[in-house]
Design an enzyme around this catalytic site. Structure first.
Site, PDB file in Angstrom:
ATOM      1  N   CYS A  85       0.862  -1.181   0.000  1.00  0.00           N
ATOM      2  CA  CYS A  85       0.000   0.000   0.000  1.00  0.00           C
ATOM      3  C   CYS A  85       0.903   1.236   0.000  1.00  0.00           C
ATOM      4  CB  CYS A  85      -0.903  -0.003   1.227  1.00  0.00           C
ATOM      5  SG  CYS A  85      -1.975   1.441   1.301  1.00  0.00           S
ATOM      6  N   CYS A 245      -5.104   6.183  -3.931  1.00  0.00           N
ATOM      7  CA  CYS A 245      -4.373   4.909  -3.850  1.00  0.00           C
ATOM      8  C   CYS A 245      -2.954   5.191  -4.346  1.00  0.00           C
ATOM      9  CB  CYS A 245      -5.059   3.857  -4.717  1.00  0.00           C
ATOM     10  SG  CYS A 245      -4.181   2.288  -4.800  1.00  0.00           S
TER      11      CYS A 245
HETATM   12  N1  LIG Z   1      -6.375  -2.477  -2.243  1.00  0.00           N
HETATM   13  C1  LIG Z   1      -4.985  -2.695  -2.555  1.00  0.00           C
HETATM   14  C2  LIG Z   1      -4.067  -2.460  -1.389  1.00  0.00           C
HETATM   15  C3  LIG Z   1      -4.054  -1.025  -0.899  1.00  0.00           C
HETATM   16  C4  LIG Z   1      -3.437  -0.036  -1.879  1.00  0.00           C
HETATM   17  C5  LIG Z   1      -3.308   1.328  -1.249  1.00  0.00           C
HETATM   18  N2  LIG Z   1      -4.516   2.025  -1.026  1.00  0.00           N
HETATM   19  C6  LIG Z   1      -2.233   2.202  -1.858  1.00  0.00           C
HETATM   20  O1  LIG Z   1      -2.183   3.383  -1.466  1.00  0.00           O
HETATM   21  O2  LIG Z   1      -1.400   1.720  -2.610  1.00  0.00           O
HETATM   22  C7  LIG Z   1      -4.798  -4.135  -3.050  1.00  0.00           C
HETATM   23  O3  LIG Z   1      -5.578  -5.037  -2.714  1.00  0.00           O
HETATM   24  O4  LIG Z   1      -3.827  -4.370  -3.785  1.00  0.00           O
END
Ligand SMILES: N[C@@H](CCC[C@H](N)C(=O)O)C(=O)O
EC number: 5.1.1.7
Length: 310
Positions: A85, A245
């Site tokens: 993340c 993200c």
């Molecule tokens: N939902 C993603 C993991 C989290 C990613 C995050 N929010 C970021 O900032 O990179 C997954 O399942 O790969």
């Protein structure tokens, strides 16, 4: 039996997390407890849970014990495990600082290492509440073929015209599928209340980024764009639509750069609903693989205790 946990609430460009220090690895919650903690009505509410555990105390991270003192255990809001993340790892660093667990040198601006399921990442403090993460290696999942074709997947996005859109898959340790849209009107119209359908279906699911190029900026006035600029919305695997993200911002830039071709800028601004991030493509990166850095804020907003149901 119930147990009481001390937590911190934080966010990076409004991608928000519940953070728990579990130095000795004695608290390893099941997916149902994670989902409850992240529930915005029944629990505390967050896009994910971040657990800080010493690498030596965590079997999943023991291989990195010689390189990094701390392991970021990241879970999505639905309780599923994710490899990495990008916003979370900056907030993780700020959390270590808050807890007095950050190596002294890191406070002075030296790089320090954090183990993640996607390998060891390095972070540098840029100032108060601001971090850069060396996100390490990335690659277009479909390789050279995807670059030549301009896509390796089709994505059905609700709320648009019903036509499946070509997309590029990007591996940043976790999976991403990036769709280019022509303008902000389409970006706003997209309905991300459910996951866009991706064909072929990625084996471990995917995060889906919708990206609109904004005019690149010619800083030195030589006619060549120096800073790229994109707007992005994201539907995260395991969390639904989020306000940002970090790995997704990197993926959006890397796909846009691949579509733009040689000569595209190496530094990019990414506008997300929760703020702005800066993505810098590593020197020596090709259009299909390389390294990448992510810079942005990390804020801690509250601390508290919560009683975990039996
Ligand atoms: N939902 C993603 C993991 C989290 C990613 C995050 N929010 C970021 O900032 O990179 C997954 O399942 O790969």
């Amino acid at each position: 039996m119930t147990s009481e946990i001390t937590f911190t609430k934080g966010h990076g460009t409004e991608n928000d997390f519940v953070l728990v220090a579990d130095a000795d690895g004695t608290w390893n919650p099941g997916g149902d407890i994670v989902a409850w903690l992240c529930d915005r009505r029944a629990g505390i509410g967050a896009d994910g849970l971040v657990r800080a555990v010493r690498t030596a105390a965590e079997p999943a991270a023991a291989q990195w014990a010689g390189e990094a003192e701390w392991f970021m255990d990241y879970r999505n809001a639905d309780g599923s495990v994710a490899e990495m993340c990008g916003n979370g790892v900056r907030v993780f660093a700020e959390f270590l600082l808050q807890q007095g667990l950050l190596p002294e040198a890191a406070l002075a601006g030296d790089w320090f290492a954090v183990a993640t399921r996607a390998g060891v990442k390095r972070l540098r403090r840029e100032g108060e509440g601001s971090w850069t993460a060396d996100m390490g290696p990335w690659r277009l999942t479909g390789g050279q073929r995807a670059l030549v074709d301009g896509s390796d997947a089709l994505v059905h996005v609700e709320g648009l015209d019903g036509v499946a859109r070509p997309a590029l898959s990007v591996d940043l340790g976790n999976p991403h599928t990036v769709v280019a849209l022509p303008d902000d009107g389409e970006l706003s119209a997209a309905d991300l209340t459910s996951a866009p359908r991706v064909e072929p279906a990625p084996p471990h699911g995917t995060n889906v980024e919708l990206v609109v190029p904004v005019d690149a900026i010619d800083v030195n006035g030589d006619g060549d764009p120096d800073i790229g600029d994109v707007s992005m919305r994201v539907h995260e695997r395991g969390s639904g639509e989020t306000r940002s993200c970090g790995t997704g911002a990197c993926a959006a830039v890397l796909a846009t750069r691949a579509w733009a071709g040689e000569g595209a800028p190496g530094v990019w601004r990414v506008r997300v609903p929760g703020g702005r991030l800066v993505v810098t493509v590593g020197a020596g990166s090709s259009l299909t693989e390389g390294t990448v850095w992510l810079s942005g804020p990390a804020r801690l907003v509250a601390t508290g205790t919560v009683t975990i149901p039996a």
